[in-house]
Write an enzyme that holds these catalytic residues in place. Structure first.
Site, mmCIF file in Angstrom:
data_model
loop_
_atom_site.group_PDB
_atom_site.id
_atom_site.type_symbol
_atom_site.label_atom_id
_atom_site.label_comp_id
_atom_site.label_asym_id
_atom_site.label_seq_id
_atom_site.Cartn_x
_atom_site.Cartn_y
_atom_site.Cartn_z
ATOM 1 N N SER A 11 0.838 -1.197 0.000
ATOM 2 C CA SER A 11 0.000 0.000 0.000
ATOM 3 C C SER A 11 0.871 1.245 0.000
ATOM 4 O O SER A 11 1.978 1.242 0.528
ATOM 5 C CB SER A 11 -0.891 0.009 1.239
ATOM 6 O OG SER A 11 -0.051 0.062 2.382
ATOM 7 N N LYS A 12 0.291 2.271 -0.597
ATOM 8 C CA LYS A 12 0.985 3.552 -0.740
ATOM 9 C C LYS A 12 1.519 4.094 0.575
ATOM 10 O O LYS A 12 2.550 4.726 0.614
ATOM 11 C CB LYS A 12 -0.023 4.582 -1.271
ATOM 12 C CG LYS A 12 0.059 4.823 -2.755
ATOM 13 C CD LYS A 12 -0.578 6.144 -3.107
ATOM 14 C CE LYS A 12 -1.972 5.919 -3.661
ATOM 15 N NZ LYS A 12 -2.593 7.012 -4.335
#
Ligand code: GLU
Length: 473
Positions: A250-251
């Protein structure tokens, strides 16, 4: 049978490392077999559509050297390759399934559906959509008369659907637990399931290699293949890339845009090599290998499923390896120069630039570190930190004489410079540790820099003498 693989990204944002990862395996499998690798854009979800995203996906694939054989950009015999341009097609296929009894028009309103869903959840089974029981001909008539309807898959109420995945034991899904998924929305747009299966079929896709997260969609796709009377492709669901804490990448925990890595000066070769090791290891234990070597030895069956961690530190390590051991000095200089030029640096690609690059490459993992580490090479206005200033202040006696000896050294190369320091230290009865740091401090403004004789030789006599003189004045 010729092998046809594909990636089918949705243009919903930054070009994702997960797309590159799945792209690498699909590209390789097609190349190995002399087959075809397709890039199809799944842009039917207009709500999530991000303009420009498609172009950036192409650019990412091109940067990595995973250029598809067919795509919206270069076209091909199976186009169009954007689902939004294939729009007409899907309705006919949905109707075909209605006609054969594998799908049905459904007229429930969203409110009715949510009430049904609640009741079904409370009872612990999937929702039974009343329209399922309508007479098909009558239902089609109502739909054609303009009544709002979706078309749903009529999932058999008994038996099971088995996903035979190349990387796993058979996965059994009980049909009774599968929802009658919407295939065609009321506005005529297909859902992912319908468009994906129809396009894979029409484009001749033989191997569907995609991320693990799609595995629960696969029984629905298999039911669709059966309903159409089409043979299933080979399925392989690759392990998801993970953050260090094993959650799905995830970012927030890891940059996930390939453009970010590009902007940091990562090399596409290093990125590919790193991605190839996510779920796969070279049979001979090689860590550094290129795309061609990967294609030579890769076998889909050898993919392992333990959640591969997308570890930044490891990627940096790969990148450093490529800089030091794979690329030639000339290649590093050119690529670094191009990287810096893109960052608006005006450094010329001259002998001095090459020498600094040569000197710094062993200390570099990514290009973005370069300017931070080399500031003092490019300006006489470099900052002098506290420790360096203290070293200079403690050696005010020594520095002028050292400067003059350096000035008169017959050849200004690392070997001669090293000998000069040794002779000088011996003559004065000083340790090298007393003599060298002040010089380092004077020419670089820091006590952390590459090997001193190399550093001085790279800076050149004029800069060195000038800087030492200035430091004590
Ligand atoms: N459009 C899906 C995605 O965004 C495709 C999944 C698949 O490969 O079937 O990844």
């Amino acid at each position: 049978m010729s092998v046809v693989t594909r990636i089918a990204p949705s243009p919903t944002g930054d070009p994702h490392v997960g797309t590159a990862y799945i792209g690498l395996f699909n590209f390789t499998l097609a190349r190995q077999a002399g087959g075809t690798f397709i890039l199809r854009i799944e842009d039917t979800d207009r709500g999530r559509y991000v303009p420009g995203s498609e172009t950036r996906i192409f650019q990412m694939m091109q940067w990595l050297g995973l250029t598809p054989d067919e795509s919206p950009l270069q076209g091909g015999p199976n186009g169009p390759y954007r689902q939004s341009e294939r729009f007409e097609l899907y309705g006919d296929y949905a109707r075909q399934l209605v006609a054969s009894g594998h799908a049905y028009p459904a007229f429930e309103t969203p409110e009715e559906l949510s009430a049904l869903r609640e009741a079904a959840q409370a009872a612990g089974h999937v929702i039974h959509v009343p329209s399922r029981d309508l007479d098909p001909a009558e239902a089609l008539r109502r739909m054609d008369a303009g009544e709002a309807a979706v078309i749903r898959l009529k999932v058999p109420r008994d038996g099971e659907t088995v996903v035979n995945d190349r990387l796993r034991d058979p996965i059994h899904f009980q049909n009774i637990e599968i929802d009658d998924k919407v295939l065609l929305k009321a506005d005529g747009f297909p859902t992912y399931h319908l468009a994906n299966v129809v396009d894979d079929r029409l484009m001749g896709v033989t191997h569907v290699i995609r991320a693990e997260e799609w595995i629960t969609s696969t029984p629905i796709h298999i039911l669709l293949y059966r309903a159409f009377g089409w043979p299933e492709p080979v399925w392989a669901h690759m392990p998801l890339l993970r953050n260090a804490d094993k959650s799905k990448i995830s970012k927030r925990k890891n940059p996930t845009s390939v453009e970010w890595y590009q902007q940091q000066g990562f090399l596409p070769e290093a990125m590919l090599n790193f991605l190839a090791t996510m779920g796969w290891t070279h049979p001979d234990g090689l860590e550094i290998f290129d795309l061609a070597e990967f294609g030579r030895v890769f076998r889909l069956e050898d993919v392992t499923l333990g959640g591969p961690v997308f570890d930044q530190a490891k990627l940096r390590w790969y990148n450093g390896k490529y800089l030091r051991e794979v690329l030639t000095e000339d290649d590093v200089a050119h690529r670094l120069h191009a990287f810096l030029a893109a960052q608006k640096s005006e450094l010329p690609l001259d002998e001095y630039f090459r020498a600094v690059t040569r000197l710094m490459t062993p200390r570099l993992e990514v290009f973005s570190d370069f300017l931070d580490k080399t500031g003092y090479f490019w300006t006489e206005d470099y900052a002098v930190n506290e420790k360096a200033q203290a070293a200079i202040d403690g050696a005010r006696e020594l520095l002028p004489e050292l400067a003059s000896r350096l000035k008169n050294l017959p050849t200004f190369d690392a070997g001669s410079i090293k000998a000069l320091f040794h002779t000088y230290a011996e003559e004065k009865g000083l340790k090298l540790g007393k003599v060298m740091p002040p010089v380092r401090a004077a020419v670089a403004g820091t006590l952390e820099s590459p090997d001193l004789p190399d550093l001085l030789a790279t800076l050149g006599r004029e800069r060195v003498v000038g800087r030492i003189t200035k430091a004590v004045s």
